[in-house]
Design a protein around this motif. Sequence first.
Motif, PDB file in Angstrom:
ATOM      1  N   GLY A 108      -8.549  12.877  -0.893  1.00 65.14           N
ATOM      2  CA  GLY A 108      -9.329  11.980  -0.473  1.00 65.14           C
ATOM      3  C   GLY A 108      -8.965  10.580  -0.344  1.00 65.14           C
ATOM      4  N   LYS A 109      -7.556  10.134  -0.227  1.00 62.97           N
ATOM      5  CA  LYS A 109      -7.101   9.052  -0.067  1.00 62.97           C
ATOM      6  C   LYS A 109      -6.886   8.406   1.519  1.00 62.97           C
ATOM      7  N   THR A 110      -7.137   7.291   1.638  1.00 58.96           N
ATOM      8  CA  THR A 110      -6.657   6.913   2.999  1.00 58.96           C
ATOM      9  C   THR A 110      -5.644   5.442   2.942  1.00 58.96           C
ATOM     10  N   ASP A 111      -5.324   5.264   4.135  1.00 61.87           N
ATOM     11  CA  ASP A 111      -4.028   4.148   4.218  1.00 61.87           C
ATOM     12  C   ASP A 111      -4.622   3.109   3.109  1.00 61.87           C
ATOM     13  N   GLN A 112      -5.914   2.707   3.519  1.00 61.35           N
ATOM     14  CA  GLN A 112      -6.757   1.413   3.015  1.00 61.35           C
ATOM     15  C   GLN A 112      -6.522   1.441   1.568  1.00 61.35           C
ATOM     16  N   ASP A 113      -6.668   2.823   0.910  1.00 54.44           N
ATOM     17  CA  ASP A 113      -6.385   2.745  -0.590  1.00 54.44           C
ATOM     18  C   ASP A 113      -5.132   2.588  -0.911  1.00 54.44           C
ATOM     19  N   LEU A 114      -4.256   2.882  -0.055  1.00 50.17           N
ATOM     20  CA  LEU A 114      -2.712   2.851  -0.313  1.00 50.17           C
ATOM     21  C   LEU A 114      -2.419   1.458  -0.278  1.00 50.17           C
ATOM     22  N   MET A 115      -3.058   0.716   0.752  1.00 52.04           N
ATOM     23  CA  MET A 115      -2.835  -0.988   0.753  1.00 52.04           C
ATOM     24  C   MET A 115      -3.519  -1.701  -0.332  1.00 52.04           C
ATOM     25  N   ASP A 116      -4.675  -1.166  -1.061  1.00 55.23           N
ATOM     26  CA  ASP A 116      -4.973  -1.707  -2.141  1.00 55.23           C
ATOM     27  C   ASP A 116      -4.146  -1.632  -3.226  1.00 55.23           C
ATOM     28  N   ILE A 117      -3.387  -0.395  -3.307  1.00 53.05           N
ATOM     29  CA  ILE A 117      -2.491  -0.248  -4.331  1.00 53.05           C
ATOM     30  C   ILE A 117      -1.202  -1.106  -4.303  1.00 53.05           C
ATOM     31  N   LEU A 118      -0.726  -1.439  -3.117  1.00 56.08           N
ATOM     32  CA  LEU A 118       0.402  -2.197  -2.831  1.00 56.08           C
ATOM     33  C   LEU A 118      -0.164  -3.575  -3.385  1.00 56.08           C
ATOM     34  N   VAL A 119      -1.470  -4.258  -3.123  1.00 62.57           N
ATOM     35  CA  VAL A 119      -1.895  -5.176  -3.679  1.00 62.57           C
ATOM     36  C   VAL A 119      -1.681  -5.415  -5.207  1.00 62.57           C
ATOM     37  N   LYS A 120      -1.873  -4.312  -5.723  1.00 65.69           N
ATOM     38  CA  LYS A 120      -1.800  -4.347  -7.230  1.00 65.69           C
ATOM     39  C   LYS A 120      -0.339  -4.628  -7.838  1.00 65.69           C
ATOM     40  N   VAL A 121       0.630  -4.231  -7.049  1.00 66.85           N
ATOM     41  CA  VAL A 121       1.997  -4.412  -7.275  1.00 66.85           C
ATOM     42  C   VAL A 121       2.614  -5.393  -6.516  1.00 66.85           C
ATOM     43  N   TYR A 122       1.805  -6.215  -5.720  1.00 65.01           N
ATOM     44  CA  TYR A 122       2.280  -7.371  -4.927  1.00 65.01           C
ATOM     45  C   TYR A 122       3.161  -6.805  -3.821  1.00 65.01           C
TER      46      TYR A 122
END
Length: 780
Positions: A590-604
């Motif tokens: 149930g993951k999307t590219d937007q979820d991946l972008m949110d994860i990249l925000v967490k790790v800058y």
Amino acid sequence: MAASKPLPDVISNFIDKVSATAIPAISATAAFHARTQRMRRAAFAVALAGGALYYVKRQRQTANRKALVTGGESVAIGDEPLKVDRNKIKVAVDRRFLKQLKYIWAICVPNWHSKTIFILVLHTTFLVLRTYLSVIVARLDGRLVRDLVAADARSFGKGLLYWFAVAVPATYTNSMIRYLQSKFCISLRTSLTRHVHDLYMENNTYYKAINLDNRIDGADQLITTDINRFCTALASLYSNLGKPVLDMIIFNYQLARSIGSTGMWGLTVNYMITASVLRAATPAFGRLAAVEAKLEGDFRSAHSRLITNAEEIAFYHGAHLEHSILTRTYYRLIKHINKIYRIRIAYNMFEDFIIKYSWSAAGLMIASIPVFYPEMAGARSKAEELRLAQMQAADGSTIVSQLDRKTGSRTQGFITNKRLMVSLADAGGRIMYSYKELNELAGYTYRVYNMLRVLQDLHDDRYVDTGNSTGEGQFSIEKINGVIDYTHDGIKFENTPVVTPNGDTTLIRDLSFGIAPGEHLMITGPNGAGKTAILRTLSGLWPLFEGKISRPPAGLNSTLYIPQRPYLAIGSLREQVIYPHSLAQMHEAGKTDQDLMDILVKVYLDYIPAREGGWDAVKEWKDVFSGGEKQRMQLARLFYHHPKFAVLDEATSAVSTDVEALMYSTAKEEKITLITISHRPSLFKYHKRLLRVGEGESGLDWEWETIGAIGGGASGTNLSRGSLLTPSFEIEIRRLEKSVADVQHLKKRLEVVNRELGLTPPSTDKASKDELKHAKRTLI
């Protein structure tokens, strides 16, 4: 009408002699001779079969004696782990080779309904068809020569039409044999490679083969090159051996009907003598091929190591040393190959003389038997002579026409026999040549078999103590008594020694501690104390010799390990975040590219997709990302999989302190229990428990405490710290103070050393003292 002029006495006597010897009388004597010939052939067949059975029995007895003397395998394959002597390669076409080949064949052809069997049957059919066509071509060849000698243009034309009619199926058969041989090789390689990949990539076998077991070297060379060589050699051997064997059977039968039992005895004696001589003179090509494959693997590994460590070597300017290593490895290989070539010069000369020239001379002599000794000829030759005699009696032709007819018939028989004899010599030569190929196949079989057995052993967690270990020798990799329980909610070690895989070095003694979910743990200690070894033992990469480990079930959502050295896979940018998930598994979660972008925000790292061209961009990511970006990409995987426990082995060493603090805080907020290996005291505040390793005089002891609490700690059994433990920060402060106190003593010692070495300058002014101070600092 004038009387015909009589022939000269010499010609008349020659014709009478030929007629008397070539045209047997149809009488009881002829029938008796026919029965005698049949009895001779039957006796020959019985003697040949008895000799073959006696030879097989003697070979079995010899093999059994060798097995008893040399300690051959006395157990069934798979009952015990395979022990490999890497210093001595034992390759020969013997009972062990057949057993190894049978083991590999069972993997390639698991049942009789496989595709490989269908290809093999089809291949065999075309081999039989080619042998049958060879017999037809031999007869056509004799017929064409007969018609040519007899100047019979009409029959010669018909023979040419038959020749071209046979050429079409013959050329198609040859093409199909080559095609099916290639398909047979591919089928064997596909089955073997699939089996090896299944073993290699399950239960961390690939890790064990590289790090825990040294029975095989260069697994990449074995899986890619050696399997291909084995399959190619086996497929070509079947074609090069199966066809000659069929030729030997069919051609011998055809020749027996032409040259008789005497000629067959001559052929048999010729086979036995030449086979014995060639076998005695054949060098150990199997062992030479196995050594060559090993040296090829060493040369390949040297280049692979250079590619893997190219950046480090470039920083050290070590190209000249690596160049010498590559050159030395290459010339070691070339020296061995040149040795093989020199051996083959003399052997090929001897082999060609025996097979081509000696066999050809013997064949010509045997093919001449029906001409010079008609009474010793076979049934077909006698039947042809009888047919000619009947034709003479029926049509009343002249003696000259009878002589022409006999000459043509004998020419046809000789050409046919010669063609069969040449084909038979070629078949025998290929059988002799195939013995050399069989030796080479034995070398490849030895390497592939050892690889398969060792991989199977490692897959089943069966190891062999090679006897190369040095040190305590308290533990053996063959006796692993530890237990790992995968049903626990937390992580718990009970009296667990942390030992190197070969069992010769103990890093930590009797480790005992436990953490529950939410009890973040930090592991610290000097280099080489065994910090990472604890995690390797926890994950099952290293064997657990004693004690018990309780942990959650294996899985990415349970425990995720983040190593110090980042790994970036081949694929798109999206696949770097979700590794080791595939795109389909990402959608199932149930993951999307937007979820991946949110994860990249967490790790800058939210700027990465725009910079690199989107989520579908494919690049060599290990060269694209910086050191800090690589480590933060690994932490992005941590937030993607969101495990219960996260093990970080110096996973933020290249990340700035402020970003590191934010990522640790985010992980704790998301209820991920952290187990961190680090030397940074700044990370203490993110953990609740502290495990110090490398303590005590031996460096094998450990300390366990609660960070920020006084008392209630535990320690290794050989430590005596008292009942009161100071907080972690106070311990660090005391250690730093002790180090500062030692500086004055080190300075005094340095001055003494400088004076003894004559490094103290005569000047005592302030500038000189500052310069000396700087020099001393440099020496330190």
